[in-house]
Design an enzyme around this catalytic site. Structure first.
Site, PDB file in Angstrom:
ATOM      1  N   LYS A 175     -35.371 -41.014 -80.770  1.00 11.91           N
ATOM      2  CA  LYS A 175     -36.275 -42.105 -81.160  1.00 11.91           C
ATOM      3  C   LYS A 175     -36.701 -42.876 -79.921  1.00 11.91           C
ATOM      4  O   LYS A 175     -35.873 -43.397 -79.186  1.00 11.91           O
ATOM      5  CB  LYS A 175     -35.593 -43.077 -82.131  1.00 11.91           C
ATOM      6  CG  LYS A 175     -36.602 -44.091 -82.688  1.00 11.91           C
ATOM      7  CD  LYS A 175     -35.970 -45.269 -83.400  1.00 11.91           C
ATOM      8  CE  LYS A 175     -35.579 -46.402 -82.491  1.00 11.91           C
ATOM      9  NZ  LYS A 175     -36.708 -47.012 -81.747  1.00 11.91           N
ATOM     10  N   GLU A 228     -25.353 -46.557 -72.589  1.00 15.71           N
ATOM     11  CA  GLU A 228     -25.729 -46.991 -71.241  1.00 15.71           C
ATOM     12  C   GLU A 228     -26.411 -48.343 -71.432  1.00 15.71           C
ATOM     13  O   GLU A 228     -27.507 -48.418 -71.973  1.00 15.71           O
ATOM     14  CB  GLU A 228     -26.657 -45.941 -70.621  1.00 15.71           C
ATOM     15  CG  GLU A 228     -26.663 -46.000 -69.121  1.00 15.71           C
ATOM     16  CD  GLU A 228     -27.810 -46.842 -68.611  1.00 15.71           C
ATOM     17  OE1 GLU A 228     -27.580 -48.067 -68.446  1.00 15.71           O
ATOM     18  OE2 GLU A 228     -28.894 -46.311 -68.392  1.00 15.71           O
ATOM     19  N   CYS A 234     -31.873 -51.597 -65.855  1.00 17.12           N
ATOM     20  CA  CYS A 234     -30.501 -51.956 -66.244  1.00 17.12           C
ATOM     21  C   CYS A 234     -29.656 -52.206 -64.996  1.00 17.12           C
ATOM     22  O   CYS A 234     -28.710 -52.980 -65.035  1.00 17.12           O
ATOM     23  CB  CYS A 234     -29.900 -50.863 -67.096  1.00 17.12           C
ATOM     24  SG  CYS A 234     -30.188 -49.227 -66.443  1.00 17.12           S
ATOM     25  N   GLU A 273     -28.173 -61.138 -68.279  1.00 12.15           N
ATOM     26  CA  GLU A 273     -29.204 -60.188 -67.838  1.00 12.15           C
ATOM     27  C   GLU A 273     -30.582 -60.752 -68.193  1.00 12.15           C
ATOM     28  O   GLU A 273     -30.863 -61.049 -69.348  1.00 12.15           O
ATOM     29  CB  GLU A 273     -28.994 -58.849 -68.553  1.00 12.15           C
ATOM     30  CG  GLU A 273     -29.985 -57.798 -68.122  1.00 12.15           C
ATOM     31  CD  GLU A 273     -29.687 -56.420 -68.711  1.00 12.15           C
ATOM     32  OE1 GLU A 273     -29.441 -56.317 -69.921  1.00 12.15           O
ATOM     33  OE2 GLU A 273     -29.710 -55.438 -67.947  1.00 12.15           O
TER      34      GLU A 273
END
Ligand code: NAI
Ligand code: MG
Length: 495
Positions: free
Chosen positions: A186, A262, A296, A393
């Site tokens: 997806k 991840e 990331c 983040e």
């Protein structure tokens, strides 16, 4: 389902808009569609089919049928050939795929070309592994023969984010296919287009129907249906830590499918007094501002040793001001828009928080222009460890700089967050490089470089940055399971 002719500054192309199941583009069962937005001008590009739970079921059934049927009979050598064909086709369509990335995600066209090239090379690399996945014979006694096989896991659900749409597509598909699994992948709702375009190349590459299925849809519906599906054997996810947790819970609450994650990061980029300062500034700049900070592994916490702190800030300001922000298709653009209104708002919220908490804006700190989700490259100094901008983040072109004095301080500061995806050290002293690299709790440590990922090198997180490793030989472990076969050669043991 038909495709739609779209135009980019690179020319016209035909964009498939259906769900790719069994090597055909089909409508969603409910006929639902959703629009994807061009982040450079905030306008819809095109509507694509929206998968819901029912479509996930259909795709999973296709993947299961292929796994139990035709795909089993395909030799490892042919799996290698299909992956290599797909890599070649992606390279043939490189400019179109890159233009789609720039259109749908907003990344600079020059960088997008690099993404597509890396994606193709990653598939070719895993094609190389397909016929080298070997088991072993284990000798336990003269009257026993034992061997351990590496078998595919089965149907793999793969959920990818929007920051590197085609690259994540290939990081996921490459190792899964090399190991003999089938896939339902997806794409992210912000960036469905490149994955669908590449899906038509899957068919051309020779893959049997049902082996690779590509669906577009939202996380809470299609994504959640994958995570809790009883007929999916493994789920691989890249994205936020919050969603990663919900996927792990869904796996635990359903069929205990295998999970690799991840997730996010808040990676430290540490510059020592003895660093080659020009080189360090260049990598620090690339470390945070590459891909508009939407990485990331972005080097968002910059720690500079006190002897060069003032000089470093001045030089870094000058360097970052040269990053050209604007139209992704302009040849000198380094930074395009953020991917969506939501991400734009989140980042501007962090910038406000930094200002309110008393950090100093060295450059940037504002929206750029008033059309499209553009944000000025932003550097904060005078940042303390407890500030939100130092702990969370941000996933945008925003970094925080602070000062350290000793090597021990650098290590302690480097390890302060709950994340552990990446870290970097800039020094010309070999001992410092190795000592600090060893002490940093991160899945990747760069020395005198940053963001230089390679498909041969494992990538993934310590601590809350994830579970498992992608890329390299290590990724094969996520997509195989061991079967021990124990054969009795001698007489019955118990008479
Ligand atoms: P997200 O983690 O919610 O979305 C990533 C993917 O997961 C998308 O395909 C989405 O449809 C899917 N998803 C969302 N909710 C799901 C659910 N409940 N079950 C299954 N799949 C689901 O990330 P989002 O909202 O796009 O971005 C939020 C933040 O996540 C960013 O600001 C950034 O901090 C982080 N992020 C990290 C990425 C990375 O590369 N590690 C990539 C994208 C986002
Ligand atoms: Mg889009």
């Amino acid at each position: 389902m038909s495709s739609v002719e779209l135009e980019t500054p690179q020319g016209k192309y035909s964009q498939p808009t259906g769900l790719f199941i069994n090597n055909e583009f089909v409508k969603a069962v409910d006929g639902k569609t959703f629009e994807t937005i061009n982040p450079s001008n905030e306008k819809p590009i095109v509507a694509v089919a929206e998968a819901t739970e029912k479509d996930v079921d259909i795709a999973v059934n296709a993947a299961r049928k292929a796994f139990e049927g035709e795909w089993r009979k395909v030799t490892p050598e042919d799996r290698a050939k299909y992956l290599s064909n797909l890599a070649n086709l992606m390279e043939k369509h490189l400019d179109t795929l890159a233009a789609i990335e720039s259109l749908d995600n907003g990344k600079a066209f020059s960088m997008a070309k690099f993404d597509v090239s890396m994606a193709a090379r990653c598939l070719r690399y895993y094609g190389g592994w397909a016929d080298k996945i070997e088991g072993k014979v284990v000798d336990t006694s003269p009257d026993t023969f034992n061997y351990v096989k590496k078998e595919p896991i089965g149907v793999c659900g793969q959920i990818i984010p929007w920051n590197f749409p085609i690259l994540m597509w290939s990081w996921k598909i490459g190792p899964a296919i090399a190991c003999g699994n089938t896939v339902v992948i997806k794409t992210a709702e912000q960036t469905p287009l490149s994955g669908l375009y590449a899906a038509q190349l899957v068919k051309e590459a020779g893959f049997p129907p049902g082996v690779i299925n590509v669906i577009s849809g939202f996380g809470k519906t299609a994504g959640a249906a994958i995570a809790s599906h009883m007929n999916i054997d493994k789920v691989a996810f890249t994205g936020s830590t919050v969603t990663g947790r919900s996927i792990l819970k869904a796996a635990a609450g359903s069929n205990l499918k295998k999970v690799t994650l991840e997730l996010g990061g808040k990676s430290p980029n540490i510059v020592f007094n003895d660093a080659d300062i020009d080189n360090a500034i260049s990598w620090v700049n690339f470390g945070i501002f590459f891909n508009h900070g939407q990485c990331c592994c972005a080097g968002s916490r910059i720690y500079v040793q006190e002897g060069i702190y003032e000089k470093f800030i001045e030089r870094f300001r000058q360097r970052a001001q040269k990053n050209v922000v604007g139209d992704p298709f302009a040849s000198d653009t380094f930074q395009g828009p953020q991917v969506s209104q939501l991400q734009f708002d989140r980042i501007m919220g962090y910038i406000d928080a930094g200002k309110k908490e008393g950090a100093k804006v060295e450059i940037g700190g504002e929206r750029k222009g008033n059309n499209g989700y553009f944000i000025e490259p932003t550097i904060f100094s005078n940042v303390t460890e407890d500030m939100k901008i130092m702990q969370e983040e941000i996933f945008g072109p925003v970094c925080s700089i602070s000062k350290f004095s000793t090597k021990e301080d650098a290590i302690r500061l480097g390890n302060t967050t709950t994340y552990g995806l990446a870290a970097a050290v800039h020094t010309t002293n070999l001992n410092t490089a190795i000592e600090v690299s060893n002490a940093l709790r991160a899945g990747t440590v760069w020395v005198n470089t940053y963001n230089t990922l390679h498909h041969q090198l494992p990538f993934g997180g310590f601590k809350e940055s994830g579970i498992g490793r992608e890329l390299g030989e290590a990724a094969l472990d996520n997509y195989t399971q061991l079967k021990t076969v124990n054969i009795r050669l001698g007489d019955a043991l118990f008479g």
